[in-house]
Scaffold this active site. Sequence first.
Site, short mmCIF file in Angstrom:
data_model
loop_
_atom_site.label_atom_id
_atom_site.label_comp_id
_atom_site.label_asym_id
_atom_site.label_seq_id
_atom_site.Cartn_x
_atom_site.Cartn_y
_atom_site.Cartn_z
N CYS A 182 0.82 -1.21 0.00
CA CYS A 182 0.00 0.00 0.00
C CYS A 182 0.85 1.26 0.00
CB CYS A 182 -0.97 -0.02 1.19
SG CYS A 182 -0.19 0.02 2.81
N ARG A 200 21.50 -4.58 16.80
CA ARG A 200 21.47 -3.55 17.85
C ARG A 200 21.92 -2.21 17.29
NH1 ARG A 200 25.94 -4.64 20.98
NH2 ARG A 200 26.93 -2.69 20.29
N CYS A 211 33.58 -3.66 19.52
CA CYS A 211 33.74 -3.22 20.90
C CYS A 211 34.51 -1.90 21.02
CB CYS A 211 34.43 -4.30 21.73
SG CYS A 211 33.64 -5.91 21.67
N GLN A 237 33.30 10.21 10.66
CA GLN A 237 31.93 10.50 11.06
C GLN A 237 31.92 11.74 11.94
OE1 GLN A 237 29.93 7.77 13.88
NE2 GLN A 237 28.22 7.64 12.43
N GLN A 238 30.90 12.54 11.79
CA GLN A 238 30.74 13.74 12.60
C GLN A 238 30.83 13.41 14.09
OE1 GLN A 238 26.95 15.58 11.90
NE2 GLN A 238 27.05 16.86 13.73
N VAL A 286 34.25 6.62 24.56
CA VAL A 286 33.99 5.51 23.64
C VAL A 286 33.49 4.31 24.44
CG1 VAL A 286 34.97 3.96 21.91
CG2 VAL A 286 35.79 6.31 22.08
#
Length: 636
Positions: A62, A324, A549, A578-579, A614
Amino acid sequence: MSYMSDNAGKALEPFGTLLGYAPGGVPAYSSDYHTASDIEYPKRTSYRSYYDGIYMGYKWQCVEFARRWIYINKGYIFDDVAMAYDIFELRTVRDVKANTLLPLNAFSNGSQRHPEAGCLLIWKEGGEFEDTGHVAVVTEVTPGYVRIAEQNVGHGRWAAGCDYARELNAVVTEEGEYWITCSYGDAEILGWMIQTDDSRFAEPTVTPDPQLSCINSRRVDNPAAKKKSWLNIANRDEAAFVKAMGGHYLTNQPSEQDRYLVLSRTTQQLLEHASNELHGLFMHATEYVLSDDALLAKFNLPGAVLPKIRQSWDNRLNEVITSRFDFALTQQGLKVYEYNCDSASCYMEAGKVQGKWLNHFGATEGENGGKDLFADLVRAWKKSHAKGLVHILRDDDPEEVYHALFMQDAIRAAGLRSKIIEGLDGLSWDAKDKIIDAAGEPVQWVWKTWAWETALDQIRDELEVTGQQPEVYEPGRKLDKPLQLSDVLFHKQVMVFEPLWSLIPSNKAILPVLWSLFPNHPLLLNASFELTDELTASGYVAKPIVGRCGANISLFNKDSELIESTVGGFGEQDKVYQQFFQLPQLDGFYTQISTFMSAGVYSGSGMRVSESRVIDKDSDCLALQFISDKQFLAGS
């Protein structure tokens, strides 16, 4: 969208059959997937619908029809949505040629602003429309009825000479309210969407209180509870968790043993919607990468495994069990860092341990963030193609021990047998070059905690030693060396969870692809294969395209000064940039939200904290609870 029965008594037409033409000459097709031709639609990608090179949706659902109709007739499109009912929350559409945003307003069923031809009619989830809701195009409006064009509601041809699929009864009240009833008695219409800047009678655009996007910290005052055991060590997974943690603890930090975190109900809804939407974006980007050889080369995958990755994508798109998302949440917004589709961790912490912690310490004023996770995993296994015996392959890492046992419980609850294999203990070739376990049972279905990259490294080493570069890698018995992980995971008679295609969305090289496909998307961070002036000006993070990790990540501020870095075994990998978007700091700990998916759908949330910027394998989990907005603001 969901398969719909035809209650009008029309004959059902095979998948792809032309059912009729809506105004503007836009065709609508049958979406009876049970009758789709394997020859015409040999793989998953065959079902993707494009018009003028623009992705419209999945044939012939749809949402695909609604997006295609408004693009052909009006020249604009609405954003990708996880479910049809999510359209009711959109407030803009994009004019494709002008590349500008136009206002879109939502009017609830019963509004004094009546629907009009060309608007979108939106159904709520539930009933005949299961979990997805529904969308149709209104073709005609009268005081007594509306006519609509749609796909994926029944699969019968439209009446001869009609440019609509159904007619729905309507009533106009003395006050001028316009009400529509659905021909399915258990389906509820939310309202209609009109592209207009006149917002009179429209549903308000809710701007949440910025405080609702905060993370609040709470502490329990229960000294007696601290001294009591609260995990049931008669359960093997809980016993393994206690052993790994050195006691009945959720965190290794002594100062944090009584602390938990709370988020507002508004944030819970945001996380669910964002996770479902992002899964769709990552899947779209994966498809894009697999169709572009030059782009795929940036993922540094052995060429001999690429045909198998593409085959995995075509055949097993919907067979991911666990994945995740990792988010940063601040008052500046919610931003995703990455998507872990390959053996995502922390499922037991979120799906079992945090709930037991909250109950034991009496923190029960809200809802455990992972309360549905285990049940959703069971459903995911029931819907998977796994049959009979599932072999669970894990390393000897303590976290993998309890993670494997937790997943084994979900597999068992789904009615499947399972065995846990440490390393490759007991696995061997049989006389017919099949993989068998120590009891002689064939290995056919595998769920693993190992990363696919471990097997890829073995393949790289093998090809380098032999000097061979086959078009397609096929493992086989090798008399001069023992069985390897790559032999098991790439065996043609072994089906692995998570599927091989999960290598693509888990690779950080997907991040620049996403940014190029969906520039300035509010959930994404700017990312590039090269360090750009824009990234330098904002501060940036250098990430290896493959890593686990939080290893080998470097953070730089706006002056290009190194703020922090981590070590690991992925330093030789190519990098993406990455920003820089820093995690919020709470009680001295940087705090990250993770959302857990089951079969690609949001299932729950958890929190990880660290004194480092981090989050890595040594970062702690804290219990998470969702509470009402009123409770949250009162406790802020």
